[in-house]
Design an enzyme around this catalytic site. Structure first.
Site, PDB file in Angstrom:
ATOM      1  N   LEU A  31       0.818  -1.214   0.000  1.00 42.79           N
ATOM      2  CA  LEU A  31       0.000   0.000   0.000  1.00 42.79           C
ATOM      3  C   LEU A  31       0.851   1.263   0.000  1.00 42.79           C
ATOM      4  CD1 LEU A  31      -2.742  -1.072   2.575  1.00 42.79           C
ATOM      5  CD2 LEU A  31      -2.729  -1.344   0.081  1.00 42.79           C
ATOM      6  N   HIS A  32       0.329   2.280  -0.661  1.00 43.34           N
ATOM      7  CA  HIS A  32       0.977   3.589  -0.713  1.00 43.34           C
ATOM      8  C   HIS A  32      -0.106   4.656  -0.559  1.00 43.34           C
ATOM      9  CE1 HIS A  32      -0.564   3.656  -4.776  1.00 43.34           C
ATOM     10  NE2 HIS A  32       0.128   2.559  -5.079  1.00 43.34           N
ATOM     11  N   GLY A  34      -1.631   6.435  -2.561  1.00 41.96           N
ATOM     12  CA  GLY A  34      -2.748   6.327  -3.498  1.00 41.96           C
ATOM     13  C   GLY A  34      -3.851   5.449  -2.924  1.00 41.96           C
ATOM     14  N   HIS A  35      -3.452   4.292  -2.353  1.00 41.19           N
ATOM     15  CA  HIS A  35      -4.449   3.408  -1.733  1.00 41.19           C
ATOM     16  C   HIS A  35      -5.112   4.099  -0.532  1.00 41.19           C
ATOM     17  CE1 HIS A  35      -1.607   0.275  -3.454  1.00 41.19           C
ATOM     18  NE2 HIS A  35      -2.748  -0.082  -3.987  1.00 41.19           N
ATOM     19  N   GLN A  58      -4.168 -12.581 -12.721  1.00 39.56           N
ATOM     20  CA  GLN A  58      -4.022 -11.388 -13.569  1.00 39.56           C
ATOM     21  C   GLN A  58      -2.579 -11.158 -13.991  1.00 39.56           C
ATOM     22  OE1 GLN A  58      -5.601  -8.767 -10.245  1.00 39.56           O
ATOM     23  NE2 GLN A  58      -4.232  -7.294 -11.184  1.00 39.56           N
ATOM     24  N   GLN A 150      -8.580  -0.568 -16.528  1.00 38.10           N
ATOM     25  CA  GLN A 150      -9.172  -1.462 -15.517  1.00 38.10           C
ATOM     26  C   GLN A 150     -10.517  -0.907 -15.048  1.00 38.10           C
ATOM     27  OE1 GLN A 150      -7.022  -3.598 -12.248  1.00 38.10           O
ATOM     28  NE2 GLN A 150      -7.679  -1.888 -10.993  1.00 38.10           N
ATOM     29  N   VAL A 173      -3.117   9.670  -7.490  1.00 42.22           N
ATOM     30  CA  VAL A 173      -2.292  10.407  -6.528  1.00 42.22           C
ATOM     31  C   VAL A 173      -0.855  10.391  -7.056  1.00 42.22           C
ATOM     32  CG1 VAL A 173      -1.489  10.545  -4.143  1.00 42.22           C
ATOM     33  CG2 VAL A 173      -3.811   9.769  -4.646  1.00 42.22           C
ATOM     34  N   SER A 182       2.527   4.072  -7.477  1.00 41.95           N
ATOM     35  CA  SER A 182       2.307   2.696  -7.909  1.00 41.95           C
ATOM     36  C   SER A 182       3.157   1.786  -7.035  1.00 41.95           C
ATOM     37  CB  SER A 182       2.749   2.547  -9.377  1.00 41.95           C
ATOM     38  OG  SER A 182       2.920   1.173  -9.698  1.00 41.95           O
ATOM     39  N   SER A 183       2.605   0.627  -6.718  1.00 42.13           N
ATOM     40  CA  SER A 183       3.397  -0.327  -5.931  1.00 42.13           C
ATOM     41  C   SER A 183       4.661  -0.715  -6.684  1.00 42.13           C
ATOM     42  CB  SER A 183       2.566  -1.576  -5.635  1.00 42.13           C
ATOM     43  OG  SER A 183       1.378  -1.200  -4.971  1.00 42.13           O
TER      44      SER A 183
HETATM   45  O1  PAF Z   1      -5.697  -2.606  -9.146  1.00 45.20           O
HETATM   46  C1  PAF Z   1      -5.367  -3.599  -8.447  1.00 45.20           C
HETATM   47  O2  PAF Z   1      -4.642  -3.491  -7.455  1.00 45.20           O
HETATM   48  C2  PAF Z   1      -5.865  -4.970  -8.847  1.00 45.20           C
HETATM   49  O3  PAF Z   1      -5.937  -5.092 -10.228  1.00 45.20           O
HETATM   50  C3  PAF Z   1      -7.196  -5.338  -8.194  1.00 45.20           C
HETATM   51  C4  PAF Z   1      -8.316  -4.415  -8.639  1.00 45.20           C
HETATM   52  C5  PAF Z   1      -7.067  -5.274  -6.679  1.00 45.20           C
HETATM   53  C6  PAF Z   1      -7.603  -6.772  -8.574  1.00 45.20           C
HETATM   54  O4  PAF Z   1      -6.647  -7.689  -8.176  1.00 45.20           O
END
Ligand code: PAF
Length: 296
Positions: A31-32, A34-35, A58, A150, A173, A182-183
């Site tokens: 997490l950063h 932005g989250h 994914q 997305q 952000v 971004s992570s």
């Molecule tokens: O954006 C993300 O971090 C991922 O694609 C998500 C939406 C959590 C799905 O794994």
């Protein structure tokens, strides 16, 4: 803040649900700010449930699934300072069961950009988000605008599958120098971090072109691409119409997406800017629900 480490504990959400609607912020951890901004925004609408799950489906072969940063203790420490009421951090076996199970296939909005370059990526995103919706049953879910395609692919899923959840996209952000949070920025050393600024510069160049009155897509894309010379390789520098992401030769009044993806050192980075072009003016726009919530 309660921490649910398996699907068997999801029943604990029921008592919370009685107080106020549940609002989901799905994440893959690492997490950063932005989250954390998503979480704070989510809290305006109800009780925030954050999911932390590095979703294997994914990631394509050769992508960074194994290397993706995982530090649940640090993530929980960061969330403890936010209005999060519950964290759901399932194991892979809680989310994916038997071979041959039902999955979601992304629709038309996933055909270009990252969808074309990362086959199956959006199918994996939609499948896991549909499962998380099923498990948490939120009224609302929030996603960051940096991952513009997305957001749009998710919006199409919710519409087409008639899922009973509302979606909200939240502005990207950025670090003070413009780099989108971004992570994957953690993969960059100092020199690469500096070069990664070319993505934000490319979006600014595209926007400046539009503000100067340029309406030929090729010219706007060329201006964006010129900034990406600092990257090691470029996946795309593209203008697309919103919300369906169609290509266009010339840009009319309406909403467009400026989208870039490039590799810098070990990181594949993306950045996006949604704009509304209207009678010579160019202003930031949102992505989902008609794109009116520019500064949500
Ligand atoms: O954006 C993300 O971090 C991922 O694609 C998500 C939406 C959590 C799905 O794994």
């Amino acid at each position: 803040m309660i921490v649910l480490r398996g699907s068997g504990e999801l029943g604990r959400l029921e008592a919370l649900r009685e107080n106020a609607p549940l609002v989901l912020v799905p994440t893959m951890g690492a997490l950063h700010e932005g989250h954390l901004t998503l979480v704070r925004q989510a809290a305006v609408h109800g009780q925030v449930v954050v999911t932390i799950f590095v979703n294997p489906t994914q990631f394509g072969p050769g992508e960074d699934f194994a290397a993706y940063p995982r530090d649940l203790d640090e993530d929980l420490r960061l969330l403890a300072g936010t209005p999060t009421v519950a964290v759901f951090a399932p194991a892979v076996g809680d989310v994916y069961g038997r071979p041959g199970e039902v999955t979601v296939r992304a629709g038309r909005r996933a055909e270009g950009l990252c969808g074309a370059l990362r086959p199956g990526h959006f199918d994996g995103v939609l499948t896991v988000v549909a499962k998380l919706f099923g498990m948490v049953r939120p009224s609302l879910a929030l996603f960051g605008r940096k991952d513009a395609q997305q957001c749009l692919v998710l919006e199409q899923m919710v519409h087409d599958l008639r899922l009973p959840v509302r979606l909200l996209d939240v502005p990207t952000v950025r670090e003070p120098d413009g780099l989108a949070m971004s992570s994957r920025n953690r993969y960059l050393d100092a020199g690469q971090r500096q070069r990664a600024l070319c993505l934000a510069r490319a979006l600014a160049a595209g926007r400046a072109c539009l503000a100067d009155g340029q309406r030929a897509t090729a010219a706007v894309e060329a201006a964006m691409r010129a900034e990406l010379v600092a990257a090691d390789s470029v996946d795309y520098a593209a203008v697309r119409l919103l919300p369906e992401l169609e290509m266009t030769a010339s840009i009319q009044d309406g909403r467009v997406l400026l989208a870039v993806a490039a590799r810098v050192g070990p990181a594949r980075l993306i950045d996006n800017l949604a704009l509304r072009v209207e009678r010579g003016a160019v202003m930031e726009a949102g992505l989902m629900g008609g794109g009116d919530a520019a500064g949500t």
